[in-house]
Write an enzyme that holds these catalytic residues in place. Structure first.
Site, PDB file in Angstrom:
ATOM      1  N   LYS A 120       0.831  -1.203   0.000  1.00 62.65           N
ATOM      2  CA  LYS A 120       0.000   0.000   0.000  1.00 62.65           C
ATOM      3  C   LYS A 120       0.865   1.253   0.000  1.00 62.65           C
ATOM      4  CE  LYS A 120      -1.905   1.701   3.681  1.00 62.65           C
ATOM      5  NZ  LYS A 120      -2.721   1.891   4.906  1.00 62.65           N
ATOM      6  N   ASP A 138      -6.605   1.204   1.036  1.00 61.17           N
ATOM      7  CA  ASP A 138      -6.659   1.274   2.492  1.00 61.17           C
ATOM      8  C   ASP A 138      -8.063   0.892   2.942  1.00 61.17           C
ATOM      9  OD1 ASP A 138      -8.205   3.429   1.787  1.00 61.17           O
ATOM     10  OD2 ASP A 138      -7.205   4.865   3.100  1.00 61.17           O
TER      11      ASP A 138
END
Length: 228
Positions: A120, A138
């Site tokens: 991420k 997220d």
């Protein structure tokens, strides 16, 4: 969600916010990497407060190494997990100086090889610093992808792959930002604000949340006095 609906979904978000960007404050690719590394389980507002003075002093990996672990901890001690985050930032800074001439690599695999940098974080840096068509999923984007039906998936990676497959041009670079901001401010976790959502008619979420009821104000009046 159908292809035409997905295009319209992004088109409306783009119309409302033509130039989306991260809410993390940073001055260069290295500071962005540090900020994103520090943002895990912390709010962008909290990270920005913690890094404001830090980034005025530290702009390069070499300067971070010179600041040292204790110096970094003093700056970021207000954010969660700051001890581990500080160790990772110092370690990744040392690697950037040693192996990358002090520069942040524009390569996801190289970024993921750095301490404390997962997929991420690497996707955020690749997208925000280098304009890559990456999708950093997220909790907000995972929720929006599944709730709206734009990119359903049981795992973060599944949602990321669905977004990569289904997101059309010219929205691919900005998609990450539009989706995270939409999840943060409108499609909220507990109570999505469907009544003011620009894509509510395209979204699969049911039932739609109605607007909050406005309580009528009670007018206080003085009691009527009997005539003398």
């Amino acid at each position: 969600m159908k292809k035409a609906d997905i295009f319209e979904f992004y088109r409306r978000l783009a119309e409302a916010n033509p130039a989306p960007e991260t809410e993390l404050a940073y001055g260069n690719a290295y500071q962005l990497l540090v900020a994103v590394t520090c943002s895990a389980q912390s709010t962008d507002v909290g990270v920005n407060k913690a890094t404001k003075a830090l980034f005025a002093e530290v702009k390069t990996p070499a300067q971070m190494v010179a600041l040292g672990l204790d110096g970094l901890k003093a700056h970021i001690k207000t954010i969660g997990l700051y001890n581990n985050k500080a160790k990772n930032v110092i370690a990744l800074s040392e690697i950037l100086v040693r192996d990358h001439a002090g520069e942040v690599p524009a390569d996801r695999d190289a970024l993921e090889a750095l301490p404390g940098v997962g997929r991420k974080t690497a996707n955020v840096v690749m997208n925000t610093a280098f304009g890559a068509e990456t999708f950093a999923v997220d909790t907000h984007i995972f929720r929006v992808g599944n709730r709206t039906g734009i990119a359903p998936g049981k795992t973060v990676l599944a949602v990321e792959k669905a977004l990569d497959k289904k997101t059309p041009q010219p929205f691919r670079v900005g998609a990450h930002h539009w989706l995270i901001l939409h999840g943060r401010y409108i499609c909220k976790a507990r109570t999505p604000e469907c009544w003011r959502c620009p894509v509510a008619d395209l979204c699969r979420f049911k039932p739609k949340t109605p607007p909050p009821k406005i309580k009528s104000a009670t007018v206080q009046t003085d009691p009527v006095k009997p005539a003398a």
